[in-house]
Design a protein around this motif. Structure first.
Motif, PDB file in Angstrom:
ATOM      1  N   THR A  88     -40.385  13.207 -22.054  1.00  0.00           N
ATOM      2  CA  THR A  88     -39.023  12.325 -22.560  1.00  0.00           C
ATOM      3  C   THR A  88     -39.371  11.195 -23.466  1.00  0.00           C
ATOM      4  O   THR A  88     -38.450  10.557 -23.937  1.00  0.00           O
ATOM      5  CB  THR A  88     -38.338  12.073 -21.319  1.00  0.00           C
ATOM      6  OG1 THR A  88     -39.317  10.940 -20.423  1.00  0.00           O
ATOM      7  CG2 THR A  88     -38.199  13.055 -20.237  1.00  0.00           C
ATOM      8  N   ILE A  89     -40.757  10.710 -23.613  1.00  0.00           N
ATOM      9  CA  ILE A  89     -40.878   9.788 -24.378  1.00  0.00           C
ATOM     10  C   ILE A  89     -42.249   9.993 -25.157  1.00  0.00           C
ATOM     11  O   ILE A  89     -42.848  10.599 -24.828  1.00  0.00           O
ATOM     12  CB  ILE A  89     -41.132   8.214 -23.271  1.00  0.00           C
ATOM     13  CG1 ILE A  89     -42.466   8.527 -22.395  1.00  0.00           C
ATOM     14  CG2 ILE A  89     -39.949   7.766 -22.789  1.00  0.00           C
ATOM     15  CD1 ILE A  89     -42.654   7.370 -21.797  1.00  0.00           C
ATOM     16  N   ASP A  90     -42.434   9.223 -26.327  1.00  0.00           N
ATOM     17  CA  ASP A  90     -43.437   9.297 -27.221  1.00  0.00           C
ATOM     18  C   ASP A  90     -44.836   8.629 -26.076  1.00  0.00           C
ATOM     19  O   ASP A  90     -44.737   7.631 -25.568  1.00  0.00           O
ATOM     20  CB  ASP A  90     -43.625   8.645 -28.359  1.00  0.00           C
ATOM     21  CG  ASP A  90     -42.580   9.087 -29.216  1.00  0.00           C
ATOM     22  OD1 ASP A  90     -42.181  10.241 -29.164  1.00  0.00           O
ATOM     23  OD2 ASP A  90     -42.079   8.635 -30.313  1.00  0.00           O
ATOM     24  N   ASN A 108     -45.266   6.226 -13.974  1.00  0.00           N
ATOM     25  CA  ASN A 108     -45.129   6.916 -15.236  1.00  0.00           C
ATOM     26  C   ASN A 108     -45.553   5.601 -16.200  1.00  0.00           C
ATOM     27  O   ASN A 108     -45.252   4.636 -15.909  1.00  0.00           O
ATOM     28  CB  ASN A 108     -43.448   7.030 -15.567  1.00  0.00           C
ATOM     29  CG  ASN A 108     -43.183   7.240 -16.795  1.00  0.00           C
ATOM     30  OD1 ASN A 108     -42.963   6.479 -17.693  1.00  0.00           O
ATOM     31  ND2 ASN A 108     -43.304   8.619 -17.270  1.00  0.00           N
ATOM     32  N   GLY A 129     -46.336   9.289 -23.312  1.00  0.00           N
ATOM     33  CA  GLY A 129     -46.094   9.264 -21.902  1.00  0.00           C
ATOM     34  C   GLY A 129     -46.939  10.134 -20.960  1.00  0.00           C
ATOM     35  O   GLY A 129     -47.094  11.125 -21.417  1.00  0.00           O
ATOM     36  N   ASP A 154     -45.531  13.060 -19.911  1.00  0.00           N
ATOM     37  CA  ASP A 154     -43.865  13.048 -19.952  1.00  0.00           C
ATOM     38  C   ASP A 154     -43.221  13.402 -21.395  1.00  0.00           C
ATOM     39  O   ASP A 154     -43.612  12.428 -22.236  1.00  0.00           O
ATOM     40  CB  ASP A 154     -43.541  11.497 -19.543  1.00  0.00           C
ATOM     41  CG  ASP A 154     -42.444  11.249 -19.668  1.00  0.00           C
ATOM     42  OD1 ASP A 154     -41.319  12.121 -19.649  1.00  0.00           O
ATOM     43  OD2 ASP A 154     -41.995   9.845 -19.369  1.00  0.00           O
ATOM     44  N   GLU A 214     -46.116   4.527 -20.255  1.00  0.00           N
ATOM     45  CA  GLU A 214     -46.178   4.469 -21.610  1.00  0.00           C
ATOM     46  C   GLU A 214     -46.979   3.991 -22.779  1.00  0.00           C
ATOM     47  O   GLU A 214     -47.145   2.721 -22.139  1.00  0.00           O
ATOM     48  CB  GLU A 214     -44.429   4.175 -22.079  1.00  0.00           C
ATOM     49  CG  GLU A 214     -44.184   4.402 -23.570  1.00  0.00           C
ATOM     50  CD  GLU A 214     -42.764   3.734 -23.917  1.00  0.00           C
ATOM     51  OE1 GLU A 214     -42.356   3.871 -25.084  1.00  0.00           O
ATOM     52  OE2 GLU A 214     -42.198   3.297 -23.151  1.00  0.00           O
TER      53      GLU A 214
END
Length: 340
Positions: free
Chosen positions: A303-305, A248, A307, A301, A250
């Protein structure tokens, strides 16, 4: 004109793989010496169509040899690598001994080839940990485009990463499960590895992480960028060869999955197999014997900026060890020694 090359630890899994890869990639070898400990002295090993007999590492004179690929573990490396380096032979070491030495470059050729010129401080170059090597090949082209802030990685590491004893234990335990009278308790691993997974590789540190997890953090920072935050969970799984990683990432800047996929397709050392259908991804069984680091399951992803998630698979005996060492030797030859 080629090179005089030494393989130290030629009878082990990684040493044999180094010999195979040198032959497969037609590395310019004028002369080759295969070394082992005294208990393996005289063992036959293959190099292309040739059969070679191992010589004694303890008494070998490295004077006049160009490159030595070491696959003998940290204790033996500590004793013999400085001896080889002092004699003028450049050591490419697969152990963890020199990876964190500021005077020794830690190299993945697709990622930081320019670091090879730092070899001259000690005449030694370090090969990274197997799980780090394949991950940074995937991270670097994405970092160049969107700047990575943080990486969360979970590894699924094969038993061959623990050497022949690890592979033998998986084989023996698997057979014993079908024969209850032939009990095979754990010896190499801390718990049963057959039909099981073990969230423990290397020793535990005071922080609660294992040394394997710490290695991934420290090595990624040294190879790619010290600003990247990394957290890892390393797990041993009942697979003979091939490490897998769920990664994962970011980023500082926006990067959509389509652009990431195209960046990775163009990146050196990477093969993207990413179809959203049954079997449209690569598993460890399929990567064995291949040079590439395979990337699948590329997706946002939410759930995050900024990602992304991806799945990364590679043959740990090749890119994770022997192949990377041979690639370093190629890099050294092309940029520094320039004989071949």
């Amino acid at each position: 004109m080629g090179y005089r090359v030494v393989i130290a630890g030629a009878t082990g899994n990684v040493g044999r793989e180094m010999l195979n890869i040198l032959a497969e990639r037609h590395f310019p070898v004028d002369e080759i010496a295969v070394l082992a400990s005294r208990k393996s002295l005289g063992t036959d090993v293959s190099f292309g169509e040739k059969t070679l007999k191992t010589k004694d590492l303890d008494t070998f004179d490295f004077t006049g040899w160009d490159i030595a690929l070491f696959a003998v573990g940290s204790e033996a490396t500590k004793k013999y690598a400085p001896k080889a380096a002092k004699s003028g032979c450049v050591v490419i070491d697969n152990s963890s001994l020199y990876r964190y030495d500021p005077d020794v470059p830690l190299i993945v050729p697709e990622v930081n080839p320019e670091a090879v010129h730092g070899y001259a401080k000690k005449n030694i170059i370090a090969n990274p940990n197997c799980s780090t090597a394949q991950m940074v090949v995937a991270l670097k082209p994405l970092h160049d485009r969107a700047t990575i802030k943080r990486v969360v990685v979970s590894t699924y590491q094969s038993v061959s990463g623990a050497g022949k004893e690890g592979a033998d234990e998986l084989w023996d335990q698997t057979k014993s499960i079908y024969n209850p009278t032939d009990d095979k308790p754990p010896r190499k691993f801390t718990k049963q590895i057959a039909f099981n997974v073990i969230p423990h590789i290397d020793v535990f540190l005071d922080s609660g992480e294992t040394k394997e997890e710490w290695k991934m953090v420290a090595e990624t920072k040294k190879i790619v960028d010290p600003k990247i935050k990394v957290t890892a969970t390393c797990v041993r799984v009942p697979v003979f060869v091939g490490h897998s990683e769920a990664i994962n990432i970011e980023f500082e800047d926006p990067l959509d999955e389509d652009e990431a996929r195209e960046i990775l397709r163009e990146a050196p050392g990477i093969m993207v197999i990413d179809k959203r259908e049954d079997g449209g991804y690569v598993t460890p069984v399929e990567c064995v014997g291949d040079f590439a680091t395979f990337i699948s399951r590329i997706r946002q992803d939410s759930t995050i900026d900024n990602g992304l998630n991806l799945w990364c698979v590679s043959d740990n005996l090749r890119k994770g060890a022997a192949l990377n060492a041979v690639q370093i030797a190629e890099l050294l030859g092309n940029r520094v020694l320039k004989k071949g």
